[in-house]
Enzyme design. Structure first.
Site, PDB file in Angstrom:
ATOM      1  CE1 TYR A 107     -22.045   0.640 -30.857  1.00  0.00           C
ATOM      2  CE2 TYR A 107     -21.527  -0.309 -33.066  1.00  0.00           C
ATOM      3  CZ  TYR A 107     -22.212  -0.263 -31.993  1.00  0.00           C
ATOM      4  OH  TYR A 107     -22.784  -1.700 -31.660  1.00  0.00           O
ATOM      5  NE  ARG A 138     -19.233  -9.504 -27.935  1.00  0.00           N
ATOM      6  CZ  ARG A 138     -19.732  -8.301 -27.234  1.00  0.00           C
ATOM      7  NH1 ARG A 138     -20.535  -8.541 -26.416  1.00  0.00           N
ATOM      8  NH2 ARG A 138     -19.841  -7.190 -27.964  1.00  0.00           N
ATOM      9  CG  ASP A 140     -15.112  -4.079 -29.196  1.00  0.00           C
ATOM     10  OD1 ASP A 140     -15.824  -4.877 -28.582  1.00  0.00           O
ATOM     11  OD2 ASP A 140     -15.423  -3.094 -29.737  1.00  0.00           O
ATOM     12  NE  ARG A 145     -20.146  -8.478 -19.984  1.00  0.00           N
ATOM     13  CZ  ARG A 145     -20.993  -7.580 -20.482  1.00  0.00           C
ATOM     14  NH1 ARG A 145     -21.307  -6.567 -19.624  1.00  0.00           N
ATOM     15  NH2 ARG A 145     -21.085  -7.410 -21.622  1.00  0.00           N
ATOM     16  NE  ARG A 185     -16.721  -7.354 -17.463  1.00  0.00           N
ATOM     17  CZ  ARG A 185     -17.600  -6.588 -16.918  1.00  0.00           C
ATOM     18  NH1 ARG A 185     -17.939  -6.944 -15.780  1.00  0.00           N
ATOM     19  NH2 ARG A 185     -18.154  -5.530 -17.753  1.00  0.00           N
TER      20      ARG A 185
HETATM   21  O1  CP3 Z   1     -15.920 -13.782 -28.422  1.00  0.00           O
HETATM   22  C1  CP3 Z   1     -16.053 -12.851 -29.144  1.00  0.00           C
HETATM   23  O2  CP3 Z   1     -17.050 -12.935 -30.072  1.00  0.00           O
HETATM   24  C2  CP3 Z   1     -14.641 -11.855 -29.765  1.00  0.00           C
HETATM   25  C3  CP3 Z   1     -14.608 -10.664 -29.154  1.00  0.00           C
HETATM   26  C4  CP3 Z   1     -15.642  -9.425 -29.432  1.00  0.00           C
HETATM   27  C5  CP3 Z   1     -16.063  -8.500 -28.808  1.00  0.00           C
HETATM   28  N1  CP3 Z   1     -16.865  -7.849 -29.493  1.00  0.00           N
HETATM   29  C6  CP3 Z   1     -15.782  -8.486 -27.385  1.00  0.00           C
HETATM   30  C7  CP3 Z   1     -16.599  -7.562 -26.358  1.00  0.00           C
HETATM   31  C8  CP3 Z   1     -16.209  -9.469 -30.846  1.00  0.00           C
HETATM   32  C9  CP3 Z   1     -15.965 -10.247 -31.901  1.00  0.00           C
HETATM   33  C10 CP3 Z   1     -16.662  -8.101 -30.896  1.00  0.00           C
HETATM   34  C11 CP3 Z   1     -17.611  -7.479 -31.809  1.00  0.00           C
HETATM   35  C12 CP3 Z   1     -18.401  -6.222 -31.669  1.00  0.00           C
HETATM   36  N2  CP3 Z   1     -18.033  -5.236 -30.675  1.00  0.00           N
HETATM   37  C13 CP3 Z   1     -19.408  -5.882 -32.152  1.00  0.00           C
HETATM   38  C14 CP3 Z   1     -20.205  -6.452 -33.604  1.00  0.00           C
HETATM   39  C15 CP3 Z   1     -20.983  -7.939 -33.040  1.00  0.00           C
HETATM   40  C16 CP3 Z   1     -22.167  -7.457 -32.468  1.00  0.00           C
HETATM   41  O3  CP3 Z   1     -22.381  -7.630 -31.115  1.00  0.00           O
HETATM   42  O4  CP3 Z   1     -23.450  -6.940 -33.135  1.00  0.00           O
HETATM   43  C17 CP3 Z   1     -20.101  -4.477 -31.745  1.00  0.00           C
HETATM   44  C18 CP3 Z   1     -20.992  -3.962 -32.370  1.00  0.00           C
HETATM   45  C19 CP3 Z   1     -19.128  -4.377 -30.947  1.00  0.00           C
HETATM   46  C20 CP3 Z   1     -19.090  -2.907 -30.138  1.00  0.00           C
HETATM   47  C21 CP3 Z   1     -19.247  -3.171 -28.758  1.00  0.00           C
HETATM   48  N3  CP3 Z   1     -18.309  -3.712 -27.622  1.00  0.00           N
HETATM   49  C22 CP3 Z   1     -20.545  -3.172 -27.834  1.00  0.00           C
HETATM   50  C23 CP3 Z   1     -21.690  -2.486 -28.367  1.00  0.00           C
HETATM   51  C24 CP3 Z   1     -20.211  -3.527 -26.734  1.00  0.00           C
HETATM   52  C25 CP3 Z   1     -20.903  -3.160 -25.547  1.00  0.00           C
HETATM   53  C26 CP3 Z   1     -21.983  -4.237 -25.265  1.00  0.00           C
HETATM   54  C27 CP3 Z   1     -21.497  -5.385 -24.242  1.00  0.00           C
HETATM   55  O5  CP3 Z   1     -21.841  -6.557 -24.591  1.00  0.00           O
HETATM   56  O6  CP3 Z   1     -21.075  -5.162 -23.170  1.00  0.00           O
HETATM   57  C28 CP3 Z   1     -18.860  -3.921 -26.631  1.00  0.00           C
HETATM   58  C29 CP3 Z   1     -17.997  -4.542 -25.335  1.00  0.00           C
HETATM   59  C30 CP3 Z   1     -17.571  -5.849 -25.523  1.00  0.00           C
HETATM   60  N4  CP3 Z   1     -16.891  -6.417 -26.517  1.00  0.00           N
HETATM   61  C31 CP3 Z   1     -17.331  -6.583 -24.534  1.00  0.00           C
HETATM   62  C32 CP3 Z   1     -17.017  -7.961 -24.862  1.00  0.00           C
HETATM   63  C33 CP3 Z   1     -16.702  -9.309 -24.177  1.00  0.00           C
HETATM   64  C34 CP3 Z   1     -18.118  -6.624 -23.071  1.00  0.00           C
HETATM   65  C35 CP3 Z   1     -17.046  -5.955 -22.274  1.00  0.00           C
HETATM   66  C36 CP3 Z   1     -16.973  -6.351 -20.897  1.00  0.00           C
HETATM   67  O7  CP3 Z   1     -16.393  -7.468 -20.589  1.00  0.00           O
HETATM   68  O8  CP3 Z   1     -17.467  -5.463 -19.647  1.00  0.00           O
END
Ligand code: CP3
Length: 353
Positions: free
Chosen positions: A161, A36, A85, A40, A49
């Site tokens: 999910y 990540r 994602d 944000r 965003r």
């Molecule tokens: O920078 C990176 O790591 C690359 C991009 C990436 C994202 N999600 C972007 C993202 C990666 C590798 C993921 C993996 C991901 N997504 C996982 C596995 C890793 C972990 O965290 O356990 C999981 C479970 C998800 C599913 C997911 N996506 C959730 C549960 C959420 C909401 C929680 C949150 O942090 O908002 C997301 C959204 C998400 N994926 C965001 C980002 C940058 C936030 C969205 C936003 O900008 O509003």
């Protein structure tokens, strides 16, 4: 696939530090990137965003490229992870997906044989074409020393999910499905295993130089189920990719896997094991072969808080793995309130030897 159809950038082994470390070399200081790292906590990310929702950002190559590059410009990370994602795969097969502020992902749950019919495997590769286009552009735009990582969720985590319809505290629906409707569960797992492997090969063919498999929730399973639904599908994915792209290193992240992570590493055949926050790197190192790369595992909360404690803990982890292949990373993703200068201080602390 034939040699002629792979892009020129794939010929010859790359000597980027991250790829050397993932192939089992004890690179010193260890290469560093963060889960990540695009997110944000960066003001330039928050600015983008406002322009488009999350799914649009993932699916528009110029936005996905820009968001992937932001942390590279600031910190010169050794690895750039594609902005995307793990839930893009179910979406690409036809499951409804949206991201809601403060609630995270929301999907129309799949719980019955009938529900499975929304999944159309034939449309998957076309639907993820914008992701592959982003990877192609990134290979052209990244600095020479930065390796490009593709990724997917592992089948069980993505299934969590898909069946729950979003995040969950107890994963009651998927656990009930495993017991009460094993044929639906097994069909879903087969679809995910097959399509994850196929999608990841598509990412590699578009330019990803290493792959990470995120298994965020496999650790909720008892040992026998962990073997069956985490280790075995991961082993199949590794086998499928390796048969086609033997030089591309594969990183597995069995989060919350506890002592099962050693068996996971051995049986899946991954090149690198990503450790969560609770794993003690030196202890895990004793449980796995010397050639297995370890990745991790600083607590994101320590990064959030910064200061002397950050430098000390980061160097403790780094130094405890000196002499063996290691990629420095966090034990989970960067927290959104992390001050960007703490990330700069972390990278500097790791590179200062
Ligand atoms: O920078 C990176 O790591 C690359 C991009 C990436 C994202 N999600 C972007 C993202 C990666 C590798 C993921 C993996 C991901 N997504 C996982 C596995 C890793 C972990 O965290 O356990 C999981 C479970 C998800 C599913 C997911 N996506 C959730 C549960 C959420 C909401 C929680 C949150 O942090 O908002 C997301 C959204 C998400 N994926 C965001 C980002 C940058 C936030 C969205 C936003 O900008 O509003």
């Amino acid at each position: 696939m034939t040699q002629a159809s792979t892009p020129a950038v794939h010929t010859g082994r790359s000597d980027k530090p991250l790829l050397r470390a993932l192939r089992g070399e004890a690179v010193w200081p260890p290469p560093v990137w963060l889960m990540r790292q695009a997110g944000r906590y960066l003001p330039e990310f928050r600015a983008m965003r406002e322009q488009a929702d999350f799914l649009t950002r993932c699916m528009t190559p110029e936005i996905a490229v820009e968001l992937t590059l932001q942390p590279i410009r600031r910190y010169g990370m050794d690895g750039a992870i594609l902005f995307s994602d793990i839930l893009i795969l179910p979406w690409a097969m036809g499951q409804d997906l949206r991201f809601e502020e403060g609630r995270g992902p929301i999907l129309t749950p799949i719980r019955t044989e009938e529900d499975l019919k929304v999944l159309d495997e034939d449309r998957m590769m076309d639907a993820v074409e914008p992701v592959r286009e982003a990877l192609r552009r990134l290979r052209r735009e990244l600095p020479e020393q930065t390796a490009l990582l593709g990724f997917a969720g592992s089948p069980f985590t993505v299934a969590c999910y898909m069946v729950e319809g979003g995040g969950s505290r107890d994963f009651a629906h998927i656990r009930a499905m495993m017991q009460q409707k094993p044929s639906v569960f097994n069909k879903l797992m087969d679809i995910l295993t097959r399509n994850t492997a196929k999608m990841l090969c598509g990412q590699i063919e578009a330019g990803a130089e290493a792959i990470m498999l995120f298994d965020s929730w496999g650790g909720i399973l008892p040992p026998e189920a962990f073997r069956q639904y985490v280790i075995e599908p991961t082993r199949q994915i590794v086998e499928y990719i390796r048969a086609r792209h033997p030089d591309v290193p594969l990183v597995g992240f069995p989060r919350l896997g506890g002592v099962m992570v050693a068996e996971y590493a051995e049986k899946t055949g991954i090149n690198a094991l990503a450790l969560d926050t609770v794993a003690e790197p030196a202890k895990v190192a004793e449980m796995v072969p010397d050639t297995l790369t370890l990745q991790g595992n600083l607590d994101p909360m320590i990064l959030l808080n910064g200061g002397e404690a950050l430098v000390k803990e980061a160097r403790r982890i780094r130094d405890s793995l000196k002499g063996r292949p290691h990629v420095f990373n966090l034990g989970h993703g960067v927290i959104k309130t992390t001050p960007p200068e703490h990330v700069a201080a972390l990278v500097e602390a790791i590179r200062d030897v």
